[in-house]
Write a protein that holds these residues in place. Structure first.
Motif, mmCIF file in Angstrom:
data_model
loop_
_atom_site.group_PDB
_atom_site.id
_atom_site.type_symbol
_atom_site.label_atom_id
_atom_site.label_comp_id
_atom_site.label_asym_id
_atom_site.label_seq_id
_atom_site.Cartn_x
_atom_site.Cartn_y
_atom_site.Cartn_z
ATOM 1 N N LEU A 147 0.814 -1.217 0.000
ATOM 2 C CA LEU A 147 0.000 0.000 0.000
ATOM 3 C C LEU A 147 0.847 1.265 0.000
ATOM 4 O O LEU A 147 0.620 2.181 -0.791
ATOM 5 C CB LEU A 147 -0.929 -0.024 1.225
ATOM 6 N N GLU A 148 1.830 1.300 0.897
ATOM 7 C CA GLU A 148 2.624 2.518 1.040
ATOM 8 C C GLU A 148 3.409 2.846 -0.231
ATOM 9 O O GLU A 148 3.337 3.990 -0.700
ATOM 10 C CB GLU A 148 3.548 2.373 2.255
ATOM 11 N N PRO A 149 4.143 1.886 -0.814
ATOM 12 C CA PRO A 149 4.822 2.231 -2.065
ATOM 13 C C PRO A 149 3.870 2.714 -3.154
ATOM 14 O O PRO A 149 4.198 3.650 -3.895
ATOM 15 C CB PRO A 149 5.525 0.926 -2.485
ATOM 16 N N VAL A 150 2.694 2.127 -3.256
ATOM 17 C CA VAL A 150 1.746 2.583 -4.281
ATOM 18 C C VAL A 150 1.306 4.018 -3.998
ATOM 19 O O VAL A 150 1.271 4.873 -4.897
ATOM 20 C CB VAL A 150 0.522 1.643 -4.373
ATOM 21 N N MET A 151 0.985 4.284 -2.730
ATOM 22 C CA MET A 151 0.547 5.647 -2.378
ATOM 23 C C MET A 151 1.671 6.658 -2.644
ATOM 24 O O MET A 151 1.427 7.786 -3.076
ATOM 25 C CB MET A 151 0.108 5.699 -0.904
ATOM 26 N N GLU A 152 2.910 6.214 -2.395
ATOM 27 C CA GLU A 152 4.063 7.084 -2.653
ATOM 28 C C GLU A 152 4.256 7.333 -4.153
ATOM 29 O O GLU A 152 4.609 8.436 -4.553
ATOM 30 C CB GLU A 152 5.335 6.444 -2.081
ATOM 31 N N LEU A 153 4.050 6.302 -4.948
ATOM 32 C CA LEU A 153 4.153 6.475 -6.406
ATOM 33 C C LEU A 153 3.127 7.495 -6.886
ATOM 34 O O LEU A 153 3.430 8.386 -7.681
ATOM 35 C CB LEU A 153 3.936 5.138 -7.131
ATOM 36 N N LEU A 154 1.902 7.369 -6.364
ATOM 37 C CA LEU A 154 0.844 8.304 -6.746
ATOM 38 C C LEU A 154 1.194 9.721 -6.286
ATOM 39 O O LEU A 154 1.054 10.689 -7.039
ATOM 40 C CB LEU A 154 -0.496 7.866 -6.138
ATOM 41 N N ALA A 155 1.676 9.812 -5.049
ATOM 42 C CA ALA A 155 2.006 11.132 -4.492
ATOM 43 C C ALA A 155 3.145 11.782 -5.275
ATOM 44 O O ALA A 155 3.191 13.008 -5.434
ATOM 45 C CB ALA A 155 2.377 10.997 -3.017
ATOM 46 N N ALA A 156 4.069 10.951 -5.777
ATOM 47 C CA ALA A 156 5.208 11.486 -6.524
ATOM 48 C C ALA A 156 4.809 11.914 -7.937
ATOM 49 O O ALA A 156 5.615 12.481 -8.673
ATOM 50 C CB ALA A 156 6.318 10.434 -6.590
ATOM 51 N N GLY A 157 3.582 11.583 -8.325
ATOM 52 C CA GLY A 157 3.109 11.992 -9.648
ATOM 53 C C GLY A 157 3.410 10.998 -10.753
ATOM 54 O O GLY A 157 3.351 11.346 -11.933
ATOM 55 N N VAL A 158 3.719 9.759 -10.383
ATOM 56 C CA VAL A 158 3.941 8.755 -11.425
ATOM 57 C C VAL A 158 2.583 8.406 -12.042
ATOM 58 O O VAL A 158 1.630 8.090 -11.338
ATOM 59 C CB VAL A 158 4.619 7.483 -10.860
ATOM 60 N N GLU A 159 2.516 8.497 -13.360
ATOM 61 C CA GLU A 159 1.260 8.202 -14.058
ATOM 62 C C GLU A 159 1.154 6.679 -14.216
ATOM 63 O O GLU A 159 1.577 6.111 -15.228
ATOM 64 C CB GLU A 159 1.276 8.891 -15.427
ATOM 65 N N LEU A 160 0.622 6.026 -13.214
ATOM 66 C CA LEU A 160 0.574 4.562 -13.213
ATOM 67 C C LEU A 160 -0.413 4.082 -14.274
ATOM 68 O O LEU A 160 -1.574 4.503 -14.288
ATOM 69 C CB LEU A 160 0.157 4.060 -11.829
ATOM 70 N N HIS A 161 0.043 3.215 -15.148
ATOM 71 C CA HIS A 161 -0.867 2.640 -16.139
ATOM 72 C C HIS A 161 -1.433 1.314 -15.654
ATOM 73 O O HIS A 161 -2.609 1.038 -15.822
ATOM 74 C CB HIS A 161 -0.147 2.463 -17.484
#
Lengths: 334, 334
Positions: free
Chosen positions: B193-207
């Motif tokens: 959960l935390e790494p995903v939330m961090e990716l989102l917070a960092a602005g990574v456009e997750l596909h």
């Protein structure tokens, strides 16, 4: 065992057997399914089903899994938004048997207007399961303003059951053993969503609802009385039990009020609304009846015997405590 | 068996063993639990856990049940709101063992900041289960605007794995048999959960995100490629596998890219964001690496061999199709 491993066989099992029978859930193969809720208050309920045998008079584990979890939501006055379905399959289960169960799940869902939107399949070795166990978990939305819970019951409230008791336990038992019953008893398995929605629509101020599954009326009353901190008084002669259920219970030494049901509920509402509530409920089950009332509220240091908060007035007028059995009279009825 | 019947023994089991370890859920004994969602888009995921043995190096079925279902939500970029927990107990399971599992569930929940708010307990006869099966189902809320799904992948996207592969499968296997491994391999079991939330917070456009559980990287890639209608090209030498996992797999004839993981995910994002994504992921797992890319999109009547949409470029530069195994190499790893 190959079907449980996340490989090609499992994909085939799910895409060819499960998904087509359950509709067009585009998300069903993804890890998490997405849905929208029309309101912020959600209800959430889970149940695993281990009923033996998988098919019994009046139902099967698939229909049971759908109705059981939807009924749990209905007991909060919630309308189901989506279901999950998780299968634990014992190696060697006939694919045909699985297909029949999934058909039944699909049919039950369509009847209610709810969809299975996420699922899971596991396979365990022969002798490490029992054919099929199903978990179904339901999300619902609460769109009424009531507090439907044991904490809302008040002394003087009416206690109603929505139909005759004891059928499900006996139906399952008769599917296991040749009981020699003259007329076969079918399970009362049914979805309680519609009667609950009708009660709400009719303006019945529901204080508490509880479906009468494991432990039956006895267990549900005991739990509500303890949580609601009130006594409950039931009257034996008002409790609807079909004569053939009564007769079978007598022969087998079983107690109908502790027998499991899967389509019956306890309704607690203000005494002045009994007529209204029964009018609604009898559209579904003519046997719906007021069976007792909420007694006194107990305070700390109360003199009430809180070991037995539920009492049953027998047909001879004797007041007996309802003693909760250690366990279910018949194991694995749901 | 008495503990499964809905009677006094069951109430004691739940109120004395389960509820205190899981916190202060007032609703936990009621049919359906209530909760509020801060947003209308929900994610919903279910999994049953049948891992054998219940305790393995680096984890146990309780922690697995919590992380597994929360990870499934995380793969949609959803934050968990609540969990359900349903136990299928085989008669004879030590109460102490059950207590340890429930402790582990509680600890895992507290670490994430999520609560079990509804549950169920069933007991089956000795020989009709295998100690303990757990279902956990999670509701989450989606608070980002992205479409994170295979349908969002685009040719040229980067394919990243969040850490080294194959640990969980080997850890479970080593708990079953004396493999004679020089250094014990621990499961990679972890909450994503935390790494995903961090990716989102960092602005990574997750596909697309996918946790690499049953079937491992091979199965997840295959599924995404098929759903997303694109080929995937992986490079063997970029795939992180610990030398001891590699060595054990070689001896045992297992393929690390098809081995199960419980704390690793595939991340597919625009190629230009690889650096950003890896910076975030390496805070959690230094071995996170770009392992390939999304290839061509296939059209109807395409000449691509869609039987094998994923290819692996070996260390010698040879391009081989990834053939999905019929099932998991090791059964019952989750």
């Amino acid at each position: 065992m190959g079907h449980g491993g996340g490989g090609r066989l499992m994909r085939e099992l799910i895409t060819e057997l499960v998904v087509p029978k359950l509709g067009h859930q585009k998300n069903v193969l993804h890890d998490a399914a997405l849905l929208y809720t029309p309101g912020p208050q959600l209800a959430f309920s889970t149940d695993s089903y281990v009923v033996r045998p998988l098919f019994f008079p009046g139902g099967d584990i698939g229909r049971l899994a759908v109705y059981g979890s939807v009924n749990d939501l209905a007991m909060a006055g919630a309308r189901p938004l989506a279901l999950s379905l998780s299968l634990i399959i014992e190696e060697g289960l006939e694919v045909d048997c699985l297909a029949r169960v999934i058909d039944s799940v699909g049919e039950a869902c369509r009847g209610i207007g709810v969809e299975v939107i996420t699922g899971d399949t596991k396979v365990v070795e022969r002798g490490k399961g029992d054919g099929l166990f199903i978990n179904s978990t339901a999300i619902g939305v609460v769109e009424h303003p009531l507090n439907i819970s044991p904490s809302a019951i008040r002394p003087g409230d009416a206690v109603i059951v929505s139909g005759d008791l004891g059928r499900h336990g006996l139906a399952v038992l008769s599917a296991r053993a040749e009981l020699g019953l003259r007329s076969p008893i079918e399970s009362d398995l049914a979805c309680l969503l519609e009667p609950v929605m009708e009660l709400l629509a009719a303006g019945v101020e529901l204080h508490c609802l509880r479906d009468l599954t494991r432990g039956g009326l006895a267990s549900a009353s005991d739990e509500i009385a303890r949580s609601g901190q009130c006594t409950l008084q039931l009257e034996q002669q008002r409790i609807p039990v079909h004569p053939s259920v009564n007769a079978a219970c007598e022969v087998l030494g079983l107690d109908p009020i502790a027998m499991a049901n899967e389509g019956r509920m306890l309704v607690i509402c203000p005494a002045e609304q009994v007529g209204l509530a029964l009018t609604v409920l009898r559209r579904y089950q003519p046997e719906a009846a007021r069976v007792g009332k909420v007694g006194e509220r107990w305070a700390d240091g109360s003199s009430l015997d809180v070991r037995y908060p539920v009492s049953l007035i027998s047909e001879l007028g004797v007041n007996c405590p309802v003693v909760l059995a250690e366990g279910e009279q018949i194991p694995r009825i749901c």
